[in-house]
Motif scaffolding. Sequence first.
Motif, PDB file in Angstrom:
ATOM      1  N   PHE A  97       0.848  -1.190   0.000  1.00  0.00           N
ATOM      2  CA  PHE A  97       0.000   0.000   0.000  1.00  0.00           C
ATOM      3  C   PHE A  97       0.884   1.240   0.000  1.00  0.00           C
ATOM      4  CE2 PHE A  97       0.878  -1.319   4.247  1.00  0.00           C
ATOM      5  CZ  PHE A  97       1.132  -0.151   4.947  1.00  0.00           C
ATOM      6  N   VAL A  98       0.261   2.369  -0.247  1.00  0.00           N
ATOM      7  CA  VAL A  98       0.974   3.638  -0.335  1.00  0.00           C
ATOM      8  C   VAL A  98       0.472   4.578   0.752  1.00  0.00           C
ATOM      9  CG1 VAL A  98       1.396   5.669  -1.777  1.00  0.00           C
ATOM     10  CG2 VAL A  98       1.321   3.383  -2.815  1.00  0.00           C
ATOM     11  N   VAL A  99       1.399   5.195   1.454  1.00  0.00           N
ATOM     12  CA  VAL A  99       1.082   6.275   2.387  1.00  0.00           C
ATOM     13  C   VAL A  99       1.307   7.577   1.625  1.00  0.00           C
ATOM     14  CG1 VAL A  99       1.808   7.478   4.482  1.00  0.00           C
ATOM     15  CG2 VAL A  99       1.636   4.972   4.467  1.00  0.00           C
ATOM     16  N   ALA A 100       0.232   8.290   1.359  1.00  0.00           N
ATOM     17  CA  ALA A 100       0.315   9.540   0.619  1.00  0.00           C
ATOM     18  C   ALA A 100       0.290  10.762   1.538  1.00  0.00           C
ATOM     19  CB  ALA A 100      -0.836   9.629  -0.384  1.00  0.00           C
ATOM     20  N   ASP A 101      -0.186  10.574   2.758  1.00  0.00           N
ATOM     21  CA  ASP A 101      -0.321  11.676   3.716  1.00  0.00           C
ATOM     22  C   ASP A 101       0.158  11.184   5.079  1.00  0.00           C
ATOM     23  OD1 ASP A 101      -1.105  13.676   5.462  1.00  0.00           O
ATOM     24  OD2 ASP A 101      -3.218  13.598   4.911  1.00  0.00           O
ATOM     25  N   GLU A 102       1.339  11.604   5.473  1.00  0.00           N
ATOM     26  CA  GLU A 102       1.913  11.110   6.733  1.00  0.00           C
ATOM     27  C   GLU A 102       1.199  11.634   7.974  1.00  0.00           C
ATOM     28  OE1 GLU A 102       4.279  14.755   5.609  1.00  0.00           O
ATOM     29  OE2 GLU A 102       3.751  12.943   4.524  1.00  0.00           O
ATOM     30  N   THR A 103       0.226  12.525   7.810  1.00  0.00           N
ATOM     31  CA  THR A 103      -0.546  12.994   8.967  1.00  0.00           C
ATOM     32  C   THR A 103      -1.851  12.226   9.131  1.00  0.00           C
ATOM     33  OG1 THR A 103      -1.741  14.706   7.749  1.00  0.00           O
ATOM     34  CG2 THR A 103       0.414  15.316   8.683  1.00  0.00           C
ATOM     35  N   ALA A 104      -2.131  11.291   8.217  1.00  0.00           N
ATOM     36  CA  ALA A 104      -3.390  10.549   8.253  1.00  0.00           C
ATOM     37  C   ALA A 104      -3.225   9.224   9.008  1.00  0.00           C
ATOM     38  CB  ALA A 104      -3.871  10.272   6.830  1.00  0.00           C
ATOM     39  N   HIS A 105      -4.355   8.659   9.378  1.00  0.00           N
ATOM     40  CA  HIS A 105      -4.381   7.339  10.010  1.00  0.00           C
ATOM     41  C   HIS A 105      -4.620   6.309   8.916  1.00  0.00           C
ATOM     42  CE1 HIS A 105      -6.445   4.400  13.052  1.00  0.00           C
ATOM     43  NE2 HIS A 105      -5.353   3.897  12.524  1.00  0.00           N
ATOM     44  N   TYR A 106      -3.685   5.406   8.744  1.00  0.00           N
ATOM     45  CA  TYR A 106      -3.823   4.293   7.810  1.00  0.00           C
ATOM     46  C   TYR A 106      -4.055   3.031   8.637  1.00  0.00           C
ATOM     47  CZ  TYR A 106      -2.214   7.276   4.038  1.00  0.00           C
ATOM     48  OH  TYR A 106      -2.108   8.281   3.118  1.00  0.00           O
ATOM     49  N   HIS A 107      -5.222   2.440   8.465  1.00  0.00           N
ATOM     50  CA  HIS A 107      -5.563   1.206   9.170  1.00  0.00           C
ATOM     51  C   HIS A 107      -5.760   0.129   8.112  1.00  0.00           C
ATOM     52  CE1 HIS A 107      -6.892  -1.365  12.382  1.00  0.00           C
ATOM     53  NE2 HIS A 107      -7.988  -1.667  11.705  1.00  0.00           N
ATOM     54  N   VAL A 108      -4.961  -0.932   8.177  1.00  0.00           N
ATOM     55  CA  VAL A 108      -4.970  -1.982   7.155  1.00  0.00           C
ATOM     56  C   VAL A 108      -5.303  -3.314   7.830  1.00  0.00           C
ATOM     57  CG1 VAL A 108      -3.652  -3.097   5.317  1.00  0.00           C
ATOM     58  CG2 VAL A 108      -3.176  -0.708   5.901  1.00  0.00           C
ATOM     59  N   PRO A 109      -6.587  -3.654   7.907  1.00  0.00           N
ATOM     60  CA  PRO A 109      -6.976  -4.914   8.527  1.00  0.00           C
ATOM     61  C   PRO A 109      -6.875  -6.081   7.546  1.00  0.00           C
ATOM     62  CG  PRO A 109      -8.904  -3.590   8.069  1.00  0.00           C
ATOM     63  CD  PRO A 109      -7.717  -2.806   7.609  1.00  0.00           C
ATOM     64  N   LEU A 110      -6.747  -7.272   8.101  1.00  0.00           N
ATOM     65  CA  LEU A 110      -6.741  -8.502   7.312  1.00  0.00           C
ATOM     66  C   LEU A 110      -7.830  -9.415   7.847  1.00  0.00           C
ATOM     67  CD1 LEU A 110      -5.274 -10.264   5.116  1.00  0.00           C
ATOM     68  CD2 LEU A 110      -4.048 -11.298   7.035  1.00  0.00           C
ATOM     69  N   LEU A 111      -8.702  -9.868   6.974  1.00  0.00           N
ATOM     70  CA  LEU A 111      -9.696 -10.890   7.291  1.00  0.00           C
ATOM     71  C   LEU A 111      -9.207 -12.144   6.599  1.00  0.00           C
ATOM     72  CD1 LEU A 111     -11.112  -8.028   7.287  1.00  0.00           C
ATOM     73  CD2 LEU A 111     -13.221  -9.310   7.221  1.00  0.00           C
ATOM     74  N   VAL A 112      -8.993 -13.215   7.369  1.00  0.00           N
ATOM     75  CA  VAL A 112      -8.316 -14.385   6.800  1.00  0.00           C
ATOM     76  C   VAL A 112      -8.979 -15.683   7.234  1.00  0.00           C
ATOM     77  CG1 VAL A 112      -6.599 -14.566   8.681  1.00  0.00           C
ATOM     78  CG2 VAL A 112      -6.008 -15.359   6.363  1.00  0.00           C
ATOM     79  N   SER A 113      -8.950 -16.640   6.322  1.00  0.00           N
ATOM     80  CA  SER A 113      -9.354 -18.015   6.591  1.00  0.00           C
ATOM     81  C   SER A 113      -8.270 -18.900   5.994  1.00  0.00           C
ATOM     82  CB  SER A 113     -10.722 -18.309   5.961  1.00  0.00           C
ATOM     83  OG  SER A 113     -10.601 -18.484   4.569  1.00  0.00           O
ATOM     84  N   PRO A 114      -8.313 -20.195   6.195  1.00  0.00           N
ATOM     85  CA  PRO A 114      -7.258 -21.051   5.639  1.00  0.00           C
ATOM     86  C   PRO A 114      -7.148 -21.009   4.113  1.00  0.00           C
ATOM     87  CG  PRO A 114      -8.407 -22.211   7.370  1.00  0.00           C
ATOM     88  CD  PRO A 114      -9.180 -20.947   7.110  1.00  0.00           C
ATOM     89  N   TYR A 115      -8.235 -20.597   3.428  1.00  0.00           N
ATOM     90  CA  TYR A 115      -8.219 -20.620   1.961  1.00  0.00           C
ATOM     91  C   TYR A 115      -8.366 -19.262   1.294  1.00  0.00           C
ATOM     92  CZ  TYR A 115      -8.563 -25.671   2.269  1.00  0.00           C
ATOM     93  OH  TYR A 115      -8.328 -26.995   2.530  1.00  0.00           O
ATOM     94  N   GLY A 116      -8.449 -18.183   2.044  1.00  0.00           N
ATOM     95  CA  GLY A 116      -8.617 -16.883   1.408  1.00  0.00           C
ATOM     96  C   GLY A 116      -8.488 -15.738   2.386  1.00  0.00           C
ATOM     97  N   PHE A 117      -8.401 -14.528   1.827  1.00  0.00           N
ATOM     98  CA  PHE A 117      -8.280 -13.339   2.662  1.00  0.00           C
ATOM     99  C   PHE A 117      -8.830 -12.130   1.933  1.00  0.00           C
ATOM    100  CE2 PHE A 117      -4.426 -13.445   0.130  1.00  0.00           C
ATOM    101  CZ  PHE A 117      -4.230 -12.122  -0.230  1.00  0.00           C
ATOM    102  N   SER A 118      -9.094 -11.076   2.693  1.00  0.00           N
ATOM    103  CA  SER A 118      -9.455  -9.788   2.112  1.00  0.00           C
ATOM    104  C   SER A 118      -8.916  -8.695   3.021  1.00  0.00           C
ATOM    105  CB  SER A 118     -10.968  -9.655   1.929  1.00  0.00           C
ATOM    106  OG  SER A 118     -11.622  -9.652   3.178  1.00  0.00           O
ATOM    107  N   THR A 119      -8.836  -7.503   2.447  1.00  0.00           N
ATOM    108  CA  THR A 119      -8.338  -6.346   3.194  1.00  0.00           C
ATOM    109  C   THR A 119      -9.041  -5.108   2.666  1.00  0.00           C
ATOM    110  OG1 THR A 119      -6.365  -5.223   4.006  1.00  0.00           O
ATOM    111  CG2 THR A 119      -6.380  -5.851   1.675  1.00  0.00           C
ATOM    112  N   TYR A 120      -8.870  -4.014   3.367  1.00  0.00           N
ATOM    113  CA  TYR A 120      -9.442  -2.735   2.958  1.00  0.00           C
ATOM    114  C   TYR A 120      -8.744  -1.655   3.774  1.00  0.00           C
ATOM    115  CZ  TYR A 120     -12.041  -3.604   7.265  1.00  0.00           C
ATOM    116  OH  TYR A 120     -12.386  -3.879   8.560  1.00  0.00           O
ATOM    117  N   ARG A 121      -8.963  -0.402   3.411  1.00  0.00           N
ATOM    118  CA  ARG A 121      -8.455   0.678   4.253  1.00  0.00           C
ATOM    119  C   ARG A 121      -9.538   1.011   5.262  1.00  0.00           C
ATOM    120  NH1 ARG A 121      -6.174   6.795   3.225  1.00  0.00           N
ATOM    121  NH2 ARG A 121      -5.895   7.205   5.438  1.00  0.00           N
ATOM    122  N   GLY A 122      -9.244   0.728   6.494  1.00  0.00           N
ATOM    123  CA  GLY A 122     -10.199   0.978   7.565  1.00  0.00           C
ATOM    124  C   GLY A 122     -10.006   2.336   8.186  1.00  0.00           C
ATOM    125  N   SER A 123     -10.634   2.522   9.332  1.00  0.00           N
ATOM    126  CA  SER A 123     -10.541   3.808  10.021  1.00  0.00           C
ATOM    127  C   SER A 123     -10.102   3.599  11.461  1.00  0.00           C
ATOM    128  CB  SER A 123     -11.888   4.506   9.990  1.00  0.00           C
ATOM    129  OG  SER A 123     -12.891   3.701  10.559  1.00  0.00           O
TER     130      SER A 123
END
Length: 123
Positions: A97-123
Motif C-alpha cells: 500500500f501507499v502512504v500519501a499523507d503522513e498525517t493521516a491514520h492508515y488502518h490496514v486490517p486482514l480478514l483471513v481463513s485457511p483458503y482466502g483473505f481480504s483487506t481494505y483501508r479501515g478507520s
Amino acid sequence: MTNQNTTGKLTTHVLDTARGCPAAGLKIELFDLDADNSSPLVTAITNNDGRCDAPMRNASNLRKGRYELRFHVSDYFTAQNVILENGQFLDVVPIQFVVADETAHYHVPLLVSPYGFSTYRGS
C-alpha cells in the motif's frame, strides 16, 4: 489534502473469519518498499484482540512512500491446529500500500481463513 486533525499512524488488526474471532498470536512484519533494506521496520505479534499493542508506525516515523505488511498466516493456522488435507494453502500474505499523507491514520486490517483473505483501508 492534509488531514490536520489526525496524528499520522499505521495500525492493523487480523480477524480469523473461519473461526469467527480475532487472530491472536499472528506475526506481522512491516517493510519499507522504498528503502534499500530487506529487514522489517517492525515485527509484531497480535494480542488477544487480533491487534498490535502499538501502532506499526506513528507520527514520529510514518513517512510518505510504499510499504508492505506481511502476515504469517500459515504459522498462525498451524498453531491453531487447523489441519488441511494437503497442507496449508496460504503462507505469508503480503499487502502492499501507499502512504500519501503522513498525517493521516492508515488502518490496514486482514480478514483471513485457511483458503482466502481480504483487506481494505479501515478507520
